[in-house]
Design an enzyme around this catalytic site. Structure first.
Site, PDB file in Angstrom:
ATOM      1  N   HIS A  34      45.806  37.489  48.851  1.00 40.89           N
ATOM      2  CA  HIS A  34      46.670  36.709  47.970  1.00 40.89           C
ATOM      3  C   HIS A  34      46.594  37.357  46.596  1.00 40.89           C
ATOM      4  O   HIS A  34      45.886  38.371  46.419  1.00 40.89           O
ATOM      5  CB  HIS A  34      46.245  35.239  47.965  1.00 40.89           C
ATOM      6  CG  HIS A  34      44.771  35.035  47.730  1.00 40.89           C
ATOM      7  ND1 HIS A  34      44.157  35.358  46.536  1.00 40.89           N
ATOM      8  CD2 HIS A  34      43.776  34.572  48.540  1.00 40.89           C
ATOM      9  CE1 HIS A  34      42.878  35.082  46.597  1.00 40.89           C
ATOM     10  NE2 HIS A  34      42.602  34.612  47.814  1.00 40.89           N
ATOM     11  N   HIS A  37      43.166  38.514  45.251  1.00 41.29           N
ATOM     12  CA  HIS A  37      42.689  39.810  45.745  1.00 41.29           C
ATOM     13  C   HIS A  37      43.432  40.955  45.048  1.00 41.29           C
ATOM     14  O   HIS A  37      42.835  41.964  44.681  1.00 41.29           O
ATOM     15  CB  HIS A  37      42.945  39.922  47.254  1.00 41.29           C
ATOM     16  CG  HIS A  37      42.148  38.969  48.103  1.00 41.29           C
ATOM     17  ND1 HIS A  37      42.741  37.966  48.829  1.00 41.29           N
ATOM     18  CD2 HIS A  37      40.813  38.876  48.343  1.00 41.29           C
ATOM     19  CE1 HIS A  37      41.799  37.308  49.494  1.00 41.29           C
ATOM     20  NE2 HIS A  37      40.630  37.826  49.207  1.00 41.29           N
ATOM     21  N   GLN A  61      27.493  35.749  56.952  1.00 39.12           N
ATOM     22  CA  GLN A  61      27.569  34.772  55.858  1.00 39.12           C
ATOM     23  C   GLN A  61      28.196  33.449  56.290  1.00 39.12           C
ATOM     24  O   GLN A  61      28.432  32.574  55.461  1.00 39.12           O
ATOM     25  CB  GLN A  61      28.296  35.373  54.656  1.00 39.12           C
ATOM     26  CG  GLN A  61      29.781  35.600  54.837  1.00 39.12           C
ATOM     27  CD  GLN A  61      30.370  36.387  53.676  1.00 39.12           C
ATOM     28  OE1 GLN A  61      30.075  37.557  53.489  1.00 39.12           O
ATOM     29  NE2 GLN A  61      31.194  35.737  52.866  1.00 39.12           N
ATOM     30  N   GLY A 147      35.386  38.358  42.040  1.00 44.08           N
ATOM     31  CA  GLY A 147      36.142  37.302  41.379  1.00 44.08           C
ATOM     32  C   GLY A 147      35.238  36.192  40.853  1.00 44.08           C
ATOM     33  O   GLY A 147      34.217  35.855  41.468  1.00 44.08           O
ATOM     34  N   MET A 184      43.593  30.250  43.937  1.00 40.66           N
ATOM     35  CA  MET A 184      44.030  30.896  45.181  1.00 40.66           C
ATOM     36  C   MET A 184      42.828  31.160  46.078  1.00 40.66           C
ATOM     37  O   MET A 184      41.755  31.511  45.600  1.00 40.66           O
ATOM     38  CB  MET A 184      44.739  32.199  44.859  1.00 40.66           C
ATOM     39  CG  MET A 184      46.059  31.967  44.207  1.00 40.66           C
ATOM     40  SD  MET A 184      47.090  33.416  44.315  1.00 40.66           S
ATOM     41  CE  MET A 184      48.525  32.814  43.455  1.00 40.66           C
ATOM     42  N   SER A 185      43.039  30.971  47.379  1.00 40.55           N
ATOM     43  CA  SER A 185      41.977  31.193  48.356  1.00 40.55           C
ATOM     44  C   SER A 185      42.622  31.406  49.721  1.00 40.55           C
ATOM     45  O   SER A 185      43.625  30.768  50.036  1.00 40.55           O
ATOM     46  CB  SER A 185      41.071  29.958  48.408  1.00 40.55           C
ATOM     47  OG  SER A 185      40.264  29.998  49.570  1.00 40.55           O
ATOM     48  N   SER A 186      42.020  32.293  50.504  1.00 36.54           N
ATOM     49  CA  SER A 186      42.528  32.484  51.873  1.00 36.54           C
ATOM     50  C   SER A 186      42.433  31.166  52.632  1.00 36.54           C
ATOM     51  O   SER A 186      43.241  30.890  53.518  1.00 36.54           O
ATOM     52  CB  SER A 186      41.710  33.549  52.595  1.00 36.54           C
ATOM     53  OG  SER A 186      41.644  34.717  51.819  1.00 36.54           O
ATOM     54  N   ARG A 187      41.455  30.341  52.285  1.00 34.87           N
ATOM     55  CA  ARG A 187      41.241  29.074  52.997  1.00 34.87           C
ATOM     56  C   ARG A 187      42.298  28.022  52.644  1.00 34.87           C
ATOM     57  O   ARG A 187      42.378  27.006  53.334  1.00 34.87           O
ATOM     58  CB  ARG A 187      39.833  28.541  52.733  1.00 34.87           C
ATOM     59  CG  ARG A 187      38.758  29.366  53.416  1.00 34.87           C
ATOM     60  CD  ARG A 187      37.394  28.700  53.351  1.00 34.87           C
ATOM     61  NE  ARG A 187      36.435  29.323  54.247  1.00 34.87           N
ATOM     62  CZ  ARG A 187      35.498  30.201  53.883  1.00 34.87           C
ATOM     63  NH1 ARG A 187      35.387  30.564  52.623  1.00 34.87           N
ATOM     64  NH2 ARG A 187      34.669  30.709  54.779  1.00 34.87           N
TER      65      ARG A 187
HETATM   66  P1  AMP Z   1      37.239  36.747  49.811  1.00 33.61           P
HETATM   67  O1  AMP Z   1      38.194  37.607  50.557  1.00 33.61           O
HETATM   68  O2  AMP Z   1      37.651  35.305  49.720  1.00 33.61           O
HETATM   69  O3  AMP Z   1      35.800  36.954  50.220  1.00 33.61           O
HETATM   70  O4  AMP Z   1      37.303  37.244  48.294  1.00 33.61           O
HETATM   71  C1  AMP Z   1      37.145  38.606  47.966  1.00 33.61           C
HETATM   72  C2  AMP Z   1      36.978  38.750  46.482  1.00 33.61           C
HETATM   73  O5  AMP Z   1      38.144  38.197  45.828  1.00 33.61           O
HETATM   74  C3  AMP Z   1      35.786  37.979  45.911  1.00 33.61           C
HETATM   75  O6  AMP Z   1      35.182  38.740  44.882  1.00 33.61           O
HETATM   76  C4  AMP Z   1      36.417  36.728  45.373  1.00 33.61           C
HETATM   77  O7  AMP Z   1      35.676  36.137  44.326  1.00 33.61           O
HETATM   78  C5  AMP Z   1      37.731  37.255  44.877  1.00 33.61           C
HETATM   79  N1  AMP Z   1      38.719  36.159  44.802  1.00 33.61           N
HETATM   80  C6  AMP Z   1      39.091  35.300  45.784  1.00 33.61           C
HETATM   81  N2  AMP Z   1      39.983  34.406  45.332  1.00 33.61           N
HETATM   82  C7  AMP Z   1      40.169  34.684  44.017  1.00 33.61           C
HETATM   83  C8  AMP Z   1      40.974  34.110  42.979  1.00 33.61           C
HETATM   84  N3  AMP Z   1      41.753  33.057  43.197  1.00 33.61           N
HETATM   85  N4  AMP Z   1      40.914  34.676  41.754  1.00 33.61           N
HETATM   86  C9  AMP Z   1      40.114  35.732  41.499  1.00 33.61           C
HETATM   87  N5  AMP Z   1      39.350  36.326  42.437  1.00 33.61           N
HETATM   88  C10 AMP Z   1      39.368  35.810  43.676  1.00 33.61           C
END
Ligand code: AMP
Length: 283
Positions: A34, A37, A61, A147, A184-187
């Site tokens: 998103h 990322h 994890q 992030g 924003m979050s993949s979840r």
């Molecule tokens: P993930 O794929 O959720 O493990 O996230 C991968 C990286 O993207 C991590 O360093 C997260 O902190 C960062 N990240 C995820 N969502 C966001 C966001 N909304 N804003 C900034 N960084 C993010």
């Protein structure tokens, strides 16, 4: 953009760049990209000559009852987005490539991993620290970008990098939000349309906390209670924690100070777990 599946190929790629005198930035991810990322990737591009993004849904994890099997995946879309963002190598190892059958080593950052998300996700940060150690050894980046949304993860990894003398710089990227404020979050893809609408209460509760923190007569406990009540007004939303902590030590704060942070996690209908955070200031 190169797609790299093996550790040997990733190392080769890194060595080729090193011979050419090029610096490397790494942004570790679990995919389903998103704008958060993509902001990480664009930031990485400003920090080094070459950018590696790792895409690995790390089983270590996830707890036994968590969402490892259902974690959203879309490799082709992710690869297209990463290429568009200027990523040079997308490292996509398989689980068996990362964890051989006899794997038995763990990296534990003891203190910082305990509270907040660590309290309800035992072993989670051991899994994060272990996989990021492996990625740091494989990619040997000059700089790694994480992030601020995962604030505890950032604190754990900074501590780990310092304690284990990793020769790299850790850079943090501010939280990227949807238009209504939801981090924003993949979840977020797990949310129903109604839950998604209600989920704006998280960022709104942070705005409320910021506002309350400006008034010195409002205690930390009152801020935490106000945030919890605000979120739990939404049907199905239960706060796991809403804590004012010091942004570095993550210790609970007695009063809002220079580097205070309100960190929160909430469950939506017992199914989806969302986190968010914001800095608080007294004036
Ligand atoms: P993930 O794929 O959720 O493990 O996230 C991968 C990286 O993207 C991590 O360093 C997260 O902190 C960062 N990240 C995820 N969502 C966001 C966001 N909304 N804003 C900034 N960084 C993010």
């Amino acid at each position: 953009m190169r797609r790299v599946a093996t550790i040997a190929e990733m190392r080769q790629c890194r060595d080729d760049w090193r011979r050419q005198g090029l610096s490397v930035a790494l942004a570790p991810t679990m995919g389903f990209f998103h704008e958060g990322h993509l902001a990480l990737m664009r930031r990485a591009k400003t920090l080094a000559d070459r950018v590696v993004v790792s895409l690995f849904v790390n089983p270590l994890q996830f707890g036994p009852n968590e969402d490892l099997a259902s974690y959203p995946r879309d490799l082709e879309r992710d690869a297209a987005l990463a290429a568009e963002a200027g990523v040079d190598a997308l490292f996509i190892p398989t689980t068996s490539e990362m964890y051989g059958a006899d794997f038995q080593t763990k990296v534990v950052v003891s203190g910082l991993s305990q509270g907040l998300c660590g309290a309800s996700r035992p072993g989670h940060f051991d899994g994060v620290a272990t996989v990021v150690t492996k990625l740091f050894h494989i990619v040997a980046p000059d700089v790694a970008v994480f992030g601020e949304k995962d604030f505890q993860q950032l604190a754990v990894l900074k501590r780990m990098a310092a304690d284990l003398h990793f020769n790299l710089r850790i850079v943090s990227q501010p939280i990227v939000r949807e238009q209504d404020g939801l981090a924003m979050s993949s979840r977020n893809s797990y949310l129903t349309a109604a839950e998604r609408q209600s989920a704006v209460c998280l960022s709104q509760s942070l705005a409320l906390a910021k506002q309350l923190a400006r008034d010195e007569s409002v205690s930390v406990a009152a801020i935490e209670q106000a945030v919890t009540e605000y979120i739990e007004k939404q049907p199905g939303f239960v706060v796991e924690y809403a804590s004012v902590v010091d942004g570095e030590s993550l210790r609970h704060a007695d009063a809002v100070g220079q580097n205070s942070l309100l960190a929160l996690a909430a469950r939506v209908n017992g199914r989806v777990r969302l986190i968010d955070n914001a800095m608080l200031r007294r004036s």
